[in-house]
Design a protein around this motif. Structure first.
Motif, mmCIF file in Angstrom:
data_model
loop_
_atom_site.group_PDB
_atom_site.id
_atom_site.type_symbol
_atom_site.label_atom_id
_atom_site.label_comp_id
_atom_site.label_asym_id
_atom_site.label_seq_id
_atom_site.Cartn_x
_atom_site.Cartn_y
_atom_site.Cartn_z
ATOM 1 N N ALA A 3 0.839 -1.194 0.000
ATOM 2 C CA ALA A 3 0.000 0.000 0.000
ATOM 3 C C ALA A 3 0.878 1.250 0.000
ATOM 4 C CB ALA A 3 -0.922 0.000 1.224
ATOM 5 N N GLU A 68 -12.127 8.822 2.492
ATOM 6 C CA GLU A 68 -11.943 8.763 1.035
ATOM 7 C C GLU A 68 -11.754 10.185 0.523
ATOM 8 O OE1 GLU A 68 -15.035 6.663 -0.965
ATOM 9 O OE2 GLU A 68 -14.589 4.735 0.002
ATOM 10 N N ARG A 82 -8.666 5.568 -0.803
ATOM 11 C CA ARG A 82 -9.178 5.305 0.546
ATOM 12 C C ARG A 82 -7.985 5.321 1.489
ATOM 13 N NH1 ARG A 82 -13.232 0.460 1.330
ATOM 14 N NH2 ARG A 82 -14.496 2.000 0.218
ATOM 15 N N GLN A 84 -6.377 5.174 5.358
ATOM 16 C CA GLN A 84 -6.496 4.754 6.754
ATOM 17 C C GLN A 84 -5.400 5.476 7.531
ATOM 18 O OE1 GLN A 84 -6.828 0.525 7.372
ATOM 19 N NE2 GLN A 84 -7.447 0.197 5.246
ATOM 20 N N SER A 103 -4.726 3.543 -0.797
ATOM 21 C CA SER A 103 -4.734 2.802 -2.065
ATOM 22 C C SER A 103 -5.917 3.279 -2.874
ATOM 23 C CB SER A 103 -4.822 1.291 -1.821
ATOM 24 O OG SER A 103 -6.011 0.963 -1.118
ATOM 25 N N GLN A 108 -9.234 -1.321 -3.858
ATOM 26 C CA GLN A 108 -9.655 -1.727 -2.531
ATOM 27 C C GLN A 108 -11.044 -2.368 -2.575
ATOM 28 O OE1 GLN A 108 -7.735 -1.525 0.032
ATOM 29 N NE2 GLN A 108 -9.127 -2.119 1.692
ATOM 30 N N LEU A 111 -10.783 -5.860 -3.935
ATOM 31 C CA LEU A 111 -10.288 -6.788 -2.919
ATOM 32 C C LEU A 111 -11.377 -7.126 -1.911
ATOM 33 C CD1 LEU A 111 -8.027 -8.344 -1.527
ATOM 34 C CD2 LEU A 111 -7.379 -6.208 -0.374
ATOM 35 N N GLU A 112 -12.096 -6.112 -1.453
ATOM 36 C CA GLU A 112 -13.151 -6.354 -0.478
ATOM 37 C C GLU A 112 -14.272 -7.204 -1.081
ATOM 38 O OE1 GLU A 112 -14.427 -2.609 0.952
ATOM 39 O OE2 GLU A 112 -12.545 -2.161 1.996
#
Length: 495
Positions: A3, A68, A82, A84, A103, A108, A111-112
């Motif tokens: 990331a 975001e 996004r 964190q 990323s 993302q 992936l989710e």
């Protein structure tokens, strides 16, 4: 890191900037580290106060914050990311800065979605999902697969060979899995018939699948020694002296699974390394059985129609009756016996009570009128068929044919657990051809009289007769009875 990563000190100055952040936004580490804030280069000036406020606010907030934002690339484009963010504290516990991992939102989300799809398939999917390793042993299974295999819990089937779960169809299933491992996923789903193993505590007695048998059919049965059943005109005779509840339930354990296969390969290796197979399947047994029953019904209707047209061209009614039996054998039985009553009783009279004519004699004498095939395993019958001699077949008391004649119904019989010499003796004692293990006797009724009995027999390679078979036999018997009654009328006229 995979990331993108950047970090800020307590004053908002960039202290860290990794290669993934450089690849995503285009700003090199030398260009990014040392800048105060993100305004004007990584974020539009109008958005900078809000973005920097949220990022630096993580220093005074517990846990991880997710946001975001739209960041600027070096060439002037915009990337939705996004982020964190989490605060960094010093040894004294005071906030020292914040680090941010970010990323692209689309990557993302993909992936989710993959993770969510895997969890949904392995938890709540209506299809059975089983992950099989390279040794063809289940490693992961969802709740639907456990119910399909009829195991108490998903863990009970993990790591076990498929042969411990399946009684039949194991070789075909393992062959399909090996093909997928070697060649890849097939172009379409495959429909595989399997037979589940009964639970160990009920093996050999029908197991827990007894509840899946046709209880309505069992309630309407008759045995060779008992009275008439409650199911109307179709009865069933089970194994002599056996309880109807002990009928084997292999058909209930036989399932058809529509299966799709996917080969799993590691995405981290230089060359694809097979990790196993994802097997998705759905139980379509009811649909396949309905299709087979519909096809069987169409075939039987066609046979009845063809037999009626062929019989209409026969000058001899007895020949027409035999023709009906020959057409009926196709896909239905191996032998057919036609036994006519030596004394069917007087013809119906308009002056006498018709209910008296409907009662069959208590001790019928059945004479073999025809059998097909005419030769039993290369050996002709001991007594040539024909009613002229009047010699009755030596049926013992309680024979299914006598029961069918006396009760004016259909009676089914099966050798049950008798095998080998016992099955030979079972058929011999009933005066049936050698090798017969299933019988169906249907009374011939015409003009209010019982004219005889027609018997259909199956060898060991076929399943027992069921209620649908009894209905079909009664349709055949109606045509045979009409031909037999016409033959009797013509014979009386000649006399």
């Amino acid at each position: 890191m995979d990331a993108a990563l950047c970090a800020f000190d307590a004053d908002g100055v960039v202290t860290h900037w990794n290669r993934e952040a450089e690849r995503m936004l285009g700003w090199t580490q030398e260009e990014a580290v040392g800048r105060k804030g993100l305004a004007g280069w990584a974020v539009r000036p109008a958005d900078a106060p809000e973005v920097e406020g949220r990022l630096l606010g993580a220093m005074n907030s517990p846990g991880r914050q997710v946001h975001e934002f739209a960041l600027l690339t070096k060439d002037g484009g915009r990337v939705l990311v996004r982020i964190q963010s989490s605060g960094v504290t010093g040894a004294d516990g005071r906030p020292k800065g914040v680090y941010c991992a970010f990323s692209e939102v689309h990557a993302q989300i993909d992936l989710e979605r993959c993770i969510a799809l895997s969890e949904a398939l392995l938890e709540d999917a209506s299809w059975g999902v089983v992950l099989v390793d390279a040794d063809l042993r289940p490693t992961v299974a969802n709740a639907s697969a456990a119910r399909a295999f009829r195991v108490p819990a998903r863990a009970a089937m993990l790591g076990r060979p498929l042969g411990e779960l399946l009684e039949q169809g194991m070789e075909e299933l393992e062959g399909a899995l090996q093909h997928v491992l070697g060649e890849g996923a097939p172009p379409g789903p495959a429909e595989i018939w399997v037979t589940l193993r009964p639970p160990p505590d009920r093996a050999g007695t029908g197991g827990a699948d007894a509840a899946d048998t046709d209880r309505e059919d069992a309630a309407a049965t008759q045995d060779d020694s008992g009275g008439p059943g409650r199911g109307g005109s179709s009865g069933r005779a089970g194994t002599d002296g056996d309880d109807a509840g002990a009928v084997p339930t292999e058909s209930a354990r036989r399932r058809c699974w529509r299966s799709g296969f996917l080969r799993l390969a590691s995405p981290l290796a230089e060359e694809p390394v097979p990790l196993g197979v994802a097997w998705l399947f759905q139980d379509v047994t009811a649909q396949k059985r309905a299709e087979r029953e519909a096809a069987q019904l169409r075939f039987r209707d066609s046979q009845l129609h063809r037999a009626a047209r062929a019989a209409a061209e026969c000058a001899d009614p007895t020949e027409a009756a035999c023709l009906h039996l020959e057409f009926a054998l196709a896909g239905f039985a191996d032998h057919a016996l036609l036994d006519l009553a030596a004394d069917p009783g007087p013809e119906p009279s308009r002056t006498r009570d018709a209910s008296l004519d409907a009662l069959p004699p208590s001790d019928p004498r059945l004479v073999r009128a025809a059998l097909t095939p005419a030769v039993e395993r290369g050996r002709p019958p001991f007594i040539e068929p024909g009613t002229a001699s009047g010699i009755p077949v030596a049926y013992p008391e309680g024979h299914p044919a006598l029961q069918a004649y006396q009760r004016c119904t259909s009676v089914r019989a099966s050798s049950g657990e008798h095998r080998g010499p016992d099955a030979v003796e079972w058929a011999r004692s009933r005066k049936w051809p050698r090798g017969s293990v299933h019988g169906l006797c249907t009374v011939l009724r015409c003009r209010g009289r019982s004219l005889g009995v027609v018997t259909f027999l199956r060898d060991a390679g076929r399943r027992p007769f069921d209620r649908e078979d009894a209905d079909y036999a009664e349709q055949i018997a109606a045509h045979v009875a009409a031909a037999a009654d016409l033959a009797g009328v013509l014979e009386n006229g000649r006399r």
